[in-house]
Scaffold this motif. Sequence first.
Motif, PDB file in Angstrom:
ATOM      1  N   ASN A 228       0.809  -1.222   0.000  1.00 16.02           N
ATOM      2  CA  ASN A 228       0.000   0.000   0.000  1.00 16.02           C
ATOM      3  C   ASN A 228       0.844   1.275   0.000  1.00 16.02           C
ATOM      4  OD1 ASN A 228      -2.832  -0.946   0.124  1.00 16.02           O
ATOM      5  ND2 ASN A 228      -2.133  -1.936   1.996  1.00 16.02           N
ATOM      6  N   GLY A 229       2.085   1.167   0.442  1.00 17.40           N
ATOM      7  CA  GLY A 229       3.011   2.279   0.303  1.00 17.40           C
ATOM      8  C   GLY A 229       3.125   3.241   1.459  1.00 17.40           C
ATOM      9  N   GLY A 230       2.119   3.290   2.333  1.00 12.95           N
ATOM     10  CA  GLY A 230       2.116   4.304   3.376  1.00 12.95           C
ATOM     11  C   GLY A 230       3.324   4.281   4.275  1.00 12.95           C
ATOM     12  N   SER A 231       3.806   3.089   4.625  1.00 10.73           N
ATOM     13  CA  SER A 231       4.925   2.997   5.562  1.00 10.73           C
ATOM     14  C   SER A 231       6.210   3.557   4.964  1.00 10.73           C
ATOM     15  CB  SER A 231       5.129   1.550   5.998  1.00 10.73           C
ATOM     16  OG  SER A 231       5.353   0.713   4.893  1.00 10.73           O
ATOM     17  N   LEU A 232       6.417   3.411   3.665  1.00  5.24           N
ATOM     18  CA  LEU A 232       7.637   3.943   3.064  1.00  5.24           C
ATOM     19  C   LEU A 232       7.651   5.463   3.115  1.00  5.24           C
ATOM     20  CD1 LEU A 232       8.230   1.635  -0.039  1.00  5.24           C
ATOM     21  CD2 LEU A 232       9.049   1.399   2.314  1.00  5.24           C
ATOM     22  N   TYR A 233       6.507   6.077   2.898  1.00  2.12           N
ATOM     23  CA  TYR A 233       6.417   7.533   3.030  1.00  2.12           C
ATOM     24  C   TYR A 233       6.628   7.942   4.485  1.00  2.12           C
ATOM     25  CZ  TYR A 233       4.591   7.699  -1.739  1.00  2.12           C
ATOM     26  OH  TYR A 233       4.443   7.598  -3.092  1.00  2.12           O
ATOM     27  N   MET A 234       6.118   7.129   5.393  1.00  2.44           N
ATOM     28  CA  MET A 234       6.314   7.387   6.818  1.00  2.44           C
ATOM     29  C   MET A 234       7.804   7.425   7.151  1.00  2.44           C
ATOM     30  SD  MET A 234       5.229   4.761   9.845  1.00  2.44           S
ATOM     31  CE  MET A 234       5.880   4.864  11.517  1.00  2.44           C
ATOM     32  N   VAL A 248      10.423  -4.370   0.035  1.00  2.00           N
ATOM     33  CA  VAL A 248      10.381  -5.745  -0.466  1.00  2.00           C
ATOM     34  C   VAL A 248       8.946  -6.242  -0.368  1.00  2.00           C
ATOM     35  CG1 VAL A 248      11.134  -8.127  -0.091  1.00  2.00           C
ATOM     36  CG2 VAL A 248      12.762  -6.243   0.183  1.00  2.00           C
ATOM     37  N   ASP A 249       8.446  -6.841  -1.434  1.00  2.00           N
ATOM     38  CA  ASP A 249       7.096  -7.389  -1.408  1.00  2.00           C
ATOM     39  C   ASP A 249       7.007  -8.547  -2.400  1.00  2.00           C
ATOM     40  OD1 ASP A 249       4.341  -5.891  -0.174  1.00  2.00           O
ATOM     41  OD2 ASP A 249       4.011  -7.529  -1.585  1.00  2.00           O
ATOM     42  N   GLU A 253       2.703  -5.862  -7.962  1.00  2.00           N
ATOM     43  CA  GLU A 253       2.079  -4.546  -8.104  1.00  2.00           C
ATOM     44  C   GLU A 253       2.782  -3.481  -7.268  1.00  2.00           C
ATOM     45  OE1 GLU A 253      -2.080  -4.688  -7.361  1.00  2.00           O
ATOM     46  OE2 GLU A 253      -2.476  -6.268  -8.821  1.00  2.00           O
ATOM     47  N   ALA A 254       3.597  -3.899  -6.312  1.00  2.00           N
ATOM     48  CA  ALA A 254       4.295  -2.935  -5.455  1.00  2.00           C
ATOM     49  C   ALA A 254       5.297  -2.084  -6.220  1.00  2.00           C
ATOM     50  CB  ALA A 254       5.000  -3.672  -4.315  1.00  2.00           C
ATOM     51  N   VAL A 255       5.605  -2.437  -7.445  1.00  5.43           N
ATOM     52  CA  VAL A 255       6.582  -1.646  -8.218  1.00  5.43           C
ATOM     53  C   VAL A 255       6.080  -0.233  -8.490  1.00  5.43           C
ATOM     54  CG1 VAL A 255       7.633  -3.672  -9.296  1.00  5.43           C
ATOM     55  CG2 VAL A 255       5.706  -2.530 -10.421  1.00  5.43           C
ATOM     56  N   TRP A 256       4.783   0.035  -8.258  1.00  2.00           N
ATOM     57  CA  TRP A 256       4.282   1.397  -8.466  1.00  2.00           C
ATOM     58  C   TRP A 256       5.014   2.407  -7.579  1.00  2.00           C
ATOM     59  CZ3 TRP A 256       2.008   4.730  -4.924  1.00  2.00           C
ATOM     60  CH2 TRP A 256       1.649   4.175  -3.689  1.00  2.00           C
ATOM     61  N   LEU A 257       5.579   1.928  -6.485  1.00  2.00           N
ATOM     62  CA  LEU A 257       6.263   2.826  -5.551  1.00  2.00           C
ATOM     63  C   LEU A 257       7.591   3.344  -6.103  1.00  2.00           C
ATOM     64  CD1 LEU A 257       5.393   0.766  -2.393  1.00  2.00           C
ATOM     65  CD2 LEU A 257       4.830   3.186  -2.678  1.00  2.00           C
ATOM     66  N   ARG A 258       8.094   2.701  -7.140  1.00  4.00           N
ATOM     67  CA  ARG A 258       9.337   3.193  -7.759  1.00  4.00           C
ATOM     68  C   ARG A 258       9.147   4.577  -8.365  1.00  4.00           C
ATOM     69  NH1 ARG A 258      10.787  -2.468 -10.928  1.00  4.00           N
ATOM     70  NH2 ARG A 258      11.529  -3.620  -9.084  1.00  4.00           N
ATOM     71  N   PHE A 262      11.340   5.256  -4.488  1.00  5.52           N
ATOM     72  CA  PHE A 262      11.675   4.144  -3.609  1.00  5.52           C
ATOM     73  C   PHE A 262      12.252   2.988  -4.427  1.00  5.52           C
ATOM     74  CE2 PHE A 262       8.012   6.210  -1.462  1.00  5.52           C
ATOM     75  CZ  PHE A 262       8.670   6.629  -0.320  1.00  5.52           C
ATOM     76  N   GLU A 263      13.225   2.289  -3.836  1.00  6.27           N
ATOM     77  CA  GLU A 263      13.743   1.075  -4.455  1.00  6.27           C
ATOM     78  C   GLU A 263      12.827  -0.085  -4.059  1.00  6.27           C
ATOM     79  OE1 GLU A 263      17.988   0.372  -3.916  1.00  6.27           O
ATOM     80  OE2 GLU A 263      18.196   2.460  -3.253  1.00  6.27           O
TER      81      GLU A 263
END
Length: 422
Positions: A228-234, A248-249, A253-258, A262-263
Motif C-alpha cells: 500500500n506504500g504508506g509505511s515507506l512515506y512514513m 520488499v514485497d 504490483e508494489a513496483v508502483w512505488l518506484r 523508492f527502491e
Amino acid sequence: MYGGVEVGRYFSCGRGAEIGVAPHPLTGLSTHGFTVNNAWFPGIMGYGQADGSAPRIPSKGTTRIGHDVWIGAQAVVMPGVTINTGAVVAANAVVTKDVAPYEIVGGVPAKHIGYRFDEDIRQRLLASEWWNLDHDLIQRLPYRNAVQALAALEEMSGRSQLTNERNHEANWSASPQLGSVTGSRARACYDAAPFLSLKHTTYFSVYDHLFSRFIGKAPVIVEVGVLNGGSLYMWREFFGSDARIIGVDLNPEAVWLREDGFEIHIGDQTDPQFWEDFFRQVGDVDILLDDGGHTYPQQIVTAASALDHIRNDGLLIVEDTHTSYMTEFGGPSDTSFVSWAVNLVHGVNHRFSAFVEDEDPELRVWSVQFFESIVAFHVDRTLATVVSQSTMNDGAGRDAKDFRYRSDRTMTDDELRGYFRH
C-alpha cells in the motif's frame, strides 16, 4: 434551537436534540413559567404588569456551536455553552460546560470520553480551517480519511508541518517515554503518510526509542511488506530525505512505488536465494524491518538471512510477533518466531566463558529486546565478540564467605513453576 444560538458550518444533529434550552426561574415562588409570562393567567387584571412583578432570569449568554460539530439524538445543550469545532456530543447527553475542539463527550452531565484525533492532528485541522474552503476543492480531497486530507491540504498550501519541522530536529524528543504516543515523531509521520499503512498503537513508542539515533544520518532502511506504500512515506518523513528506503514485497504490483523514488524488490521472503541475491545487489543495511506475511517461515528465514548483512550498530526488527501465540498461525509452537528468537538468546548467553568452548555462541547480535509484538536484534560484532573473562579490581577485600547454599529454604520444581505466570 432556542434564542441566542450561533452555529458553524457542517453542523449535524440527531432527532430531538435541544440547543440553548431556556432556563427556568429559580428565585420566584415557582420554577413554572407563570412567574415570568402573564399569558398563563390572562383573566387576572393587571397580572404580571406591575414593575418588578416577574423574577428576572439571568442571561447565560450566547450558545455557540463550532464547525463540523455532531450532536446526537435527544441531547440537551444548556445555554451559554460553547461546543468547539470538531466536537461530538453523544446521544442523550446533557452538556452543561464547554466542549474542547474535537473532544467527544457523553452522559448526564456530559463528561470527557476521548478525542477524535491526537493533539497534533487536532491543531493542524484547526489551523487548516478547511470548512471555509470551496466545495469544489473539498470534494477533490481524500476526505474519508482526515489525516490524508490534511496532508493534501498542507501540501497544496506549502506549509506541511513535517517539512517545516525537518529543519528543526531539536524540537523532537530523542527518546520519548515508552508507552506514550503523545508527541511521537513516528506517529506524526504515520498519520501524515498519503497512502494506507497499518500499525498498532504500541509500535510508535518503540520506533521512536529505537530509530531516533538514525535521524538525519542517511541510513539504509529495508522494509518487508510495502504494497500500500504508506509505511515507506512514513519512513521518508521520519529519517529525512537523504535516507535510502528500500521496499520488499511478493506482490509485483508494489513496483508502483518506484515512481516516487523508492527502491522496490519483488521476491519471496521465505526463499534464502532471494535474500542472497537481494543483498548482493543492495549491500549491507542499517535497519531491516520485517512487516511482511508474519508466518514463522517468513519471519525466521528473513531474520536468519539478514543478520549477516546488518551493519555494526544496526537493527533487525521483526513486527507482529504476536502471531507466535495465535492458533491460526500454528502457535504456540517450538518452531515459532519467538521460539527462534529465544534460541538466539541462548547463543548470546553461550558467549559466557564457561560455555564458549563447547557451544556455538552468537557473535553478531550483541543484545535482543522484546517489546509487545516486536523483537529487536541489536547487531554489533565488535561488542558481541568481546572475550568473556572473569575480572577482579584492586579494591580491599573482607574475606567474605559465600552463603549461597546456606539458606534453610528449599523449593521444589513445582513450587518454582508457580512463579512462571505465562
